[in-house]
Design a protein around this motif. Structure first.
Motif, PDB file in Angstrom:
ATOM      1  N   GLN A  82     -13.374  -5.032  -3.976  1.00  0.00           N
ATOM      2  CA  GLN A  82     -14.770  -5.300  -4.290  1.00  0.00           C
ATOM      3  C   GLN A  82     -15.503  -5.610  -3.000  1.00  0.00           C
ATOM      4  N   TYR A  83     -16.671  -5.007  -2.843  1.00  0.00           N
ATOM      5  CA  TYR A  83     -17.487  -5.276  -1.653  1.00  0.00           C
ATOM      6  C   TYR A  83     -18.753  -6.002  -2.085  1.00  0.00           C
ATOM      7  N   ASP A  84     -19.018  -7.123  -1.449  1.00  0.00           N
ATOM      8  CA  ASP A  84     -20.208  -7.926  -1.732  1.00  0.00           C
ATOM      9  C   ASP A  84     -21.259  -7.621  -0.656  1.00  0.00           C
ATOM     10  N   ALA A  85     -22.356  -7.010  -1.073  1.00  0.00           N
ATOM     11  CA  ALA A  85     -23.390  -6.612  -0.107  1.00  0.00           C
ATOM     12  C   ALA A  85     -24.088  -7.805   0.528  1.00  0.00           C
ATOM     13  N   GLY A  86     -24.020  -8.946  -0.125  1.00  0.00           N
ATOM     14  CA  GLY A  86     -24.647 -10.140   0.443  1.00  0.00           C
ATOM     15  C   GLY A  86     -23.818 -10.747   1.551  1.00  0.00           C
ATOM     16  N   THR A  87     -22.538 -10.943   1.279  1.00  0.00           N
ATOM     17  CA  THR A  87     -21.653 -11.562   2.280  1.00  0.00           C
ATOM     18  C   THR A  87     -21.042 -10.550   3.234  1.00  0.00           C
ATOM     19  N   LYS A  88     -21.145  -9.252   2.882  1.00  0.00           N
ATOM     20  CA  LYS A  88     -20.564  -8.164   3.680  1.00  0.00           C
ATOM     21  C   LYS A  88     -19.029  -8.277   3.743  1.00  0.00           C
ATOM     22  N   LYS A  89     -18.431  -8.786   2.655  1.00  0.00           N
ATOM     23  CA  LYS A  89     -16.985  -8.996   2.635  1.00  0.00           C
ATOM     24  C   LYS A  89     -16.314  -8.103   1.593  1.00  0.00           C
ATOM     25  N   PHE A  90     -15.070  -7.674   1.914  1.00  0.00           N
ATOM     26  CA  PHE A  90     -14.235  -6.926   0.991  1.00  0.00           C
ATOM     27  C   PHE A  90     -13.184  -7.878   0.410  1.00  0.00           C
ATOM     28  N   SER A  91     -12.951  -7.815  -0.881  1.00  0.00           N
ATOM     29  CA  SER A  91     -11.908  -8.637  -1.500  1.00  0.00           C
ATOM     30  C   SER A  91     -10.996  -7.752  -2.348  1.00  0.00           C
ATOM     31  N   LEU A  92      -9.709  -7.967  -2.204  1.00  0.00           N
ATOM     32  CA  LEU A  92      -8.712  -7.163  -2.899  1.00  0.00           C
ATOM     33  C   LEU A  92      -8.778  -7.414  -4.402  1.00  0.00           C
ATOM     34  N   LEU A  93      -8.784  -6.310  -5.177  1.00  0.00           N
ATOM     35  CA  LEU A  93      -8.768  -6.420  -6.630  1.00  0.00           C
ATOM     36  C   LEU A  93      -7.422  -6.012  -7.217  1.00  0.00           C
ATOM     37  N   TYR A  94      -6.923  -4.832  -6.806  1.00  0.00           N
ATOM     38  CA  TYR A  94      -5.745  -4.298  -7.482  1.00  0.00           C
ATOM     39  C   TYR A  94      -5.095  -3.211  -6.643  1.00  0.00           C
ATOM     40  N   ASP A  95      -3.782  -3.309  -6.495  1.00  0.00           N
ATOM     41  CA  ASP A  95      -2.982  -2.285  -5.821  1.00  0.00           C
ATOM     42  C   ASP A  95      -2.283  -1.477  -6.897  1.00  0.00           C
ATOM     43  N   LEU A  96      -2.509  -0.170  -6.919  1.00  0.00           N
ATOM     44  CA  LEU A  96      -1.983   0.657  -8.004  1.00  0.00           C
ATOM     45  C   LEU A  96      -0.449   0.665  -8.056  1.00  0.00           C
ATOM     46  N   MET A  97       0.205   0.726  -6.901  1.00  0.00           N
ATOM     47  CA  MET A  97       1.668   0.741  -6.885  1.00  0.00           C
ATOM     48  C   MET A  97       2.188  -0.119  -5.738  1.00  0.00           C
ATOM     49  N   PRO A  98       2.150  -1.431  -5.908  1.00  0.00           N
ATOM     50  CA  PRO A  98       2.547  -2.331  -4.815  1.00  0.00           C
ATOM     51  C   PRO A  98       4.021  -2.224  -4.442  1.00  0.00           C
ATOM     52  N   GLN A  99       4.833  -1.640  -5.351  1.00  0.00           N
ATOM     53  CA  GLN A  99       6.267  -1.522  -5.050  1.00  0.00           C
ATOM     54  C   GLN A  99       6.557  -0.439  -4.009  1.00  0.00           C
ATOM     55  N   LEU A 100       5.562   0.425  -3.742  1.00  0.00           N
ATOM     56  CA  LEU A 100       5.730   1.456  -2.714  1.00  0.00           C
ATOM     57  C   LEU A 100       5.140   0.932  -1.409  1.00  0.00           C
ATOM     58  N   HIS A 101       5.946   0.903  -0.385  1.00  0.00           N
ATOM     59  CA  HIS A 101       5.499   0.379   0.903  1.00  0.00           C
ATOM     60  C   HIS A 101       5.077   1.521   1.825  1.00  0.00           C
ATOM     61  N   GLU A 102       3.930   1.363   2.429  1.00  0.00           N
ATOM     62  CA  GLU A 102       3.343   2.410   3.257  1.00  0.00           C
ATOM     63  C   GLU A 102       4.322   2.911   4.315  1.00  0.00           C
ATOM     64  N   GLU A 103       5.056   2.004   4.938  1.00  0.00           N
ATOM     65  CA  GLU A 103       5.960   2.394   6.026  1.00  0.00           C
ATOM     66  C   GLU A 103       7.155   3.211   5.538  1.00  0.00           C
ATOM     67  N   ASP A 104       7.422   3.193   4.230  1.00  0.00           N
ATOM     68  CA  ASP A 104       8.546   3.960   3.682  1.00  0.00           C
ATOM     69  C   ASP A 104       8.148   5.370   3.288  1.00  0.00           C
ATOM     70  N   MET A 105       6.874   5.641   3.228  1.00  0.00           N
ATOM     71  CA  MET A 105       6.393   6.929   2.755  1.00  0.00           C
ATOM     72  C   MET A 105       6.321   7.956   3.890  1.00  0.00           C
ATOM     73  N   ALA A 106       6.324   9.226   3.507  1.00  0.00           N
ATOM     74  CA  ALA A 106       6.310  10.318   4.488  1.00  0.00           C
ATOM     75  C   ALA A 106       4.879  10.687   4.876  1.00  0.00           C
TER      76      ALA A 106
END
Length: 377
Positions: A90-114
């Protein structure tokens, strides 16, 4: 027609989307196009600021605005890449901040992917062809790995894209590279590139795929003796044509709900396709034209089965309305009549592709076993 004002144009790619502001009297916020990766071109001050902040916050990733409220104070953002399925912020245009809402597949780690790497090469007749190769870590370390060539379906107007692809990641986890070529007639590259593939299905469109294979070999990524071809729908047809047209290039093939006979394919069109029959004649082949009918026969694999020498696995949904089961039955029956062994998986509760989890699991287990056997990996 007269162009009043050109807002945006690209020499090589079609515009894929645009967005108008509900708040600011339908001001044009951005246009987007898909080159090697998706590109957003911000036009309004609001989106220029947001785009700059997204690029800074998520470098090297694709970031898209999914939606926002009417007051343009809260934005829903998705971040993804070739190694990230998707993460919502979620991005708040007032504070200019991004906040995490949901990771679709947190069990998959970026460094393990091709890595999925965009590629560009020249076809044998001079066209610029784009595509992607997903490379397992062994290939990045200089080892020549087995390759799975994966032509897309359609074929007209469809294209492969950069991003997280579960299938190519599955193959990479088993040590295979995957090549995806956006051959002529693919969408997104302008009308001329699309039309260059009209009447070339099974012909120059296949040449482009083969030229992509040669390019991948020339880059030192793949073992030229261990190359498979696999695809669904038109990709299944391309699998059969690959085994017919270049029988020495591939070690094996998997035809998934693919066309084997252009004549019977046209005759079996479902009701909802019949209004497009004249258009299909223009793109594929007009069977009422004797010259084109002869070409259609030449590029129908069922009439060329004597050229198929390499192992073939055929997969079909019995209730497929688009590519009737008769397409797979024909090629399997004809090959078996010649004494050619063809494993054939049919699911009677599936249509144009498998959608039930238990069937998909069985398919991929069988396919990976088939590749392991014939690519000796």
């Amino acid at each position: 027609n007269q162009i009043v004002r050109e807002v945006f144009a690209h020499d090589d790619y079609d515009v894929s989307s645009l967005h108008l502001s509900r708040k600011r009297n339908y001001e044009l916020d951005y246009v987007a196009y898909e080159g090697d990766k998706s590109v957003l071109v911000p036009l309004s001050a609001t989106f220029k600021d947001l785009h700059e902040r997204m690029q800074k916050e998520f470098p090297g990733k694709e970031v898209a605005v999914v939606d926002y409220d009417d007051n343009e104070t809260t934005f829903l953002i998705i971040v993804h890449s070739d190694r990230i399925v998707g993460t919502y912020y979620q991005y708040d245009a007032g504070t200019k901040k991004f906040s995490l809402l949901y990771d679709l597949m947190p069990q998959l780690h970026e460094e393990d992917m091709a890595e999925m790497r965009p590629i560009t090469f020249r076809s044998r007749d001079g066209l610029t062809i784009h595509g992607y190769i997903t490379l397992p870590k062994a290939a990045l370390n200089g080892e020549k790995v087995p390759l799975i060539v994966n032509p897309h379906g359609g074929p007209q107007g469809i294209r492969d894209s950069w991003g997280f692809n579960p299938e190519t990641q599955l193959f990479a986890s088993r040590g295979y590279a995957t090549l995806q070529v956006n051959f002529r007639i693919s969408g997104g590259y302008g009308k001329e590139f699309l039309r260059a593939g009209f009447k070339q299905i099974g012909r120059k469109a296949m040449d482009d795929v083969e030229d992509g294979v040669r390019y991948a070999i020339s880059q030192g990524w793949v073992d030229s003796d261990r190359i498979a071809i696999y695809g669904a729908s038109h990709g299944g047809y391309a699998t059969l044509m690959g085994l017919v047209k270049t029988p020495d290039l591939y070690a094996c093939g998997v035809d998934y709900v693919g066309v084997s006979n252009i004549y019977t394919f046209f005759d079996s069109f479902p009701e909802y396709w019949k209004p497009y029959k004249e258009l299909v004649k223009e793109i594929w082949y007009d069977l009422d034209n004797p010259e084109e009918a002869a070409i259609a026969k030449e590029v129908s694999p069922v009439f060329q089965i004597d050229k198929i020498k390499k192992p073939l696995f055929v997969v079909q949904g019995a209730n497929d309305p688009r590519v009737n089961i008769n397409e797979s039955d024909q090629i399997v029956t004809a090959l078996r009549a010649r004494g050619f062994e063809v494993p054939y998986m049919v699911k009677y509760n599936e249509g144009h592709g498998f959608h039930r989890e238990e069937n998909s699991m069985e398919l991929y287990r069988a396919m990976l076993g088939f590749f392991a056997k014939h690519l000796k990996h």
